[in-house]
Design an enzyme around this catalytic site. Structure first.
Site, PDB file in Angstrom:
ATOM      1  CE1 TYR A 104      71.454 -18.859  46.837  1.00  0.00           C
ATOM      2  CE2 TYR A 104      69.674 -19.323  48.363  1.00  0.00           C
ATOM      3  CZ  TYR A 104      70.828 -18.635  48.040  1.00  0.00           C
ATOM      4  OH  TYR A 104      71.341 -17.719  48.927  1.00  0.00           O
TER       5      TYR A 104
ATOM      6  CE  LYS B 264      71.280 -13.110  45.639  1.00  0.00           C
ATOM      7  NZ  LYS B 264      70.774 -14.465  45.469  1.00  0.00           N
TER       8      LYS B 264
ATOM      9  CG  ASP C 273      64.884 -18.883  42.234  1.00  0.00           C
ATOM     10  OD1 ASP C 273      65.100 -17.774  41.709  1.00  0.00           O
ATOM     11  OD2 ASP C 273      65.373 -19.224  43.326  1.00  0.00           O
TER      12      ASP C 273
ATOM     13  NE  ARG D  79      51.913  -9.567  61.293  1.00  0.00           N
ATOM     14  CZ  ARG D  79      50.627  -9.661  61.664  1.00  0.00           C
ATOM     15  NH1 ARG D  79      49.723 -10.134  60.842  1.00  0.00           N
ATOM     16  NH2 ARG D  79      50.264  -9.297  62.869  1.00  0.00           N
TER      17      ARG D  79
END
Ligand SMILES: *Cc1c(COP(=O)(O)O)cnc(C)c1O
Length: 395
Positions: free
Chosen positions: A97, A194, A169, A45
């Site tokens: 978004y 994406k 972004d 982690r």
């Protein structure tokens, strides 16, 4: 060195074995020599060698100090929002978004975070919205789905006047078209789902900070709250990035052809593509995006109805009906009934998402085939109006 060469060689050869592909360290923990004495890894982690390679690659590609890889784009968004204190203020792009809007509204509002949404293409509006309590200014450029382009350098100046951080972004442009940190942004983030992944086969998010101390804060938040990217998906993202420049060149070239074709169709009302001189932010996009404009094109129909748009998006054959974007296969989507269906109808229309708006993620197929597919779908649409016209002609 040219960017493409830098990208390909930012993927290191494995120092242990000479493997040209990055090893996938599918492990949760690491043997220690004595408590706290280890080879730089103690628990996956906190850190994992495969993820660490990806984090180095994206930091280099965005020209930043530190990168951090998350289990999704929204996990990346969430980690940045966790920098905020209770009762902070944010100024954000108005057609943000949907998932980021949902996080602001349904998660962070209850902690007193207030968001002021403005048209960030208008610098006067941005300046008026920023106040002494503003901590973050949040841009997406180009936006989804109408591809509005905001001036990153100018917005950074406005944010920095009050000591706020500028977050960009950069999902739609990708770092091969636009590097916000070089223009003054403090944080850049991606849905690597994406263009960076590029093959519609993974969910991932990335954050890069200009400043090392800020990057360490993000890493602290990630380790404290846990939304890490697994080693296998980190490897797939690296594999995607290796061909990013090549793919985005072809996405952009195909999308420009598609946009020009649509602009010439009598059935089409407006085409939204920053590569067209008719786009209101065309000149800025040309300067800010390396003269290329990405793979997303949106358009509306002369007959502005949900029914017409649905008929169109269900009659394309190569353009597959699906949400998401940035993959090698072309996709078509109808924002009003898909990605933007949870937005109240008046807000949706005000944001330029009309009933007939169609969004294309132009893929890497041969452009001639894509144009032929759109032509047959538009012809089928034209025929829907024909019986009435033919009956009229007989009369
Ligand atoms: C898809 C997307 C996100 C969210 O990313 P996920 O990987 O789906 O969590 C954030 N911002 C933009 C601009 C996106 O397109």
């Amino acid at each position: 060195m040219q960017l493409n060469t830098r990208i390909i060689h930012s993927v290191p050869v494995d120092p242990l074995t000479g493997a040209v592909s990055v090893p996938i360290y599918q492990t949760s923990t690491y043997v220690q020599e004595s408590p706290g004495q280890n080879k730089g890894f103690d628990y996956s982690r906190t850190n994992n060698p495969t993820r660490q390679v990806l984090e180095g690659i994206i930091a280099e590609l965005e020209g930043g100090a530190l990168g951090c890889a998350f289990s999704s784009g929204l996990a990346a968004v969430d980690a940045v929002l966790k920098l905020l204190d209770k009762d902070s203020e944010v100024v954000a792009v108005d057609d943000i978004y949907g998932g980021t809007f949902r996080a602001f509204t349904h998660i962070y509002q209850k902690f007193g975070v207030r968001v002021n949404y403005v048209d960030t293409t208008n610098l006067e509006e941005v300046a008026a919205a920023i106040g002494p309590k503003t901590r973050l200014v949040w841009l997406e450029t180009p936006t989804n789905p109408t591809l509005k382009v905001s001036d990153i350098a100018r917005v950074a100046e406005l944010a920095h006047k009050v000591g706020a951080l500028l977050v960009v972004d950069n999902t739609f442009a990708s770092p091969v078209l636009q590097r916000p940190l070089e223009l003054g942004a403090d944080i850049v983030l991606h849905s690597a789902t994406k263009y960076l992944g590029g093959h519609s086969d993974l969910i991932a998010g990335l954050v890069v900070t200009a400043d090392r101390a800020l990057g360490e804060q993000i890493k602290f938040i990630q380790n404290a709250t846990g939304a890490v990217l697994g080693p296998w998906d980190a490897w797939l993202t690296i594999r995607g990035i290796e061909t990013l420049d090549l793919r985005v060149r072809q996405h952009s070239a195909n999308a420009l052809e598609v946009a020009r074709f649509l602009e010439a169709s009598p059935l089409v009302d407006k085409v939204f593509y920053p590569g067209l001189p008719s786009h209101k932010n065309h000149e800025l996009a040309r300067r800010q995006q390396n003269g290329r404009f990405g793979g997303v094109v949106a358009f509306s129909l002369k007959h502005d109805s949900l029914e017409e748009a649905i008929a169109l998006v269900t009659s394309t054959k190569l353009f597959k009906l699906a949400e998401s974007l940035g993959g090698i296969k072309s996709l078509v989507c109808h924002p009003a009934t898909m990605t933007h269906k949870s937005i109240p109808v008046e807000n949706r229309r005000r944001a330029g998402v009309s009933d007939s708006l169609v969004r294309l993620s132009v893929g890497l197929e041969d452009a001639a085939d894509l144009l032929a597919d759109l032509a047959q779908a538009l012809e089928a649409l034209a025929k829907r109006h024909q019986p009435a016209e033919e009956a009229l002609a007989e009369y």
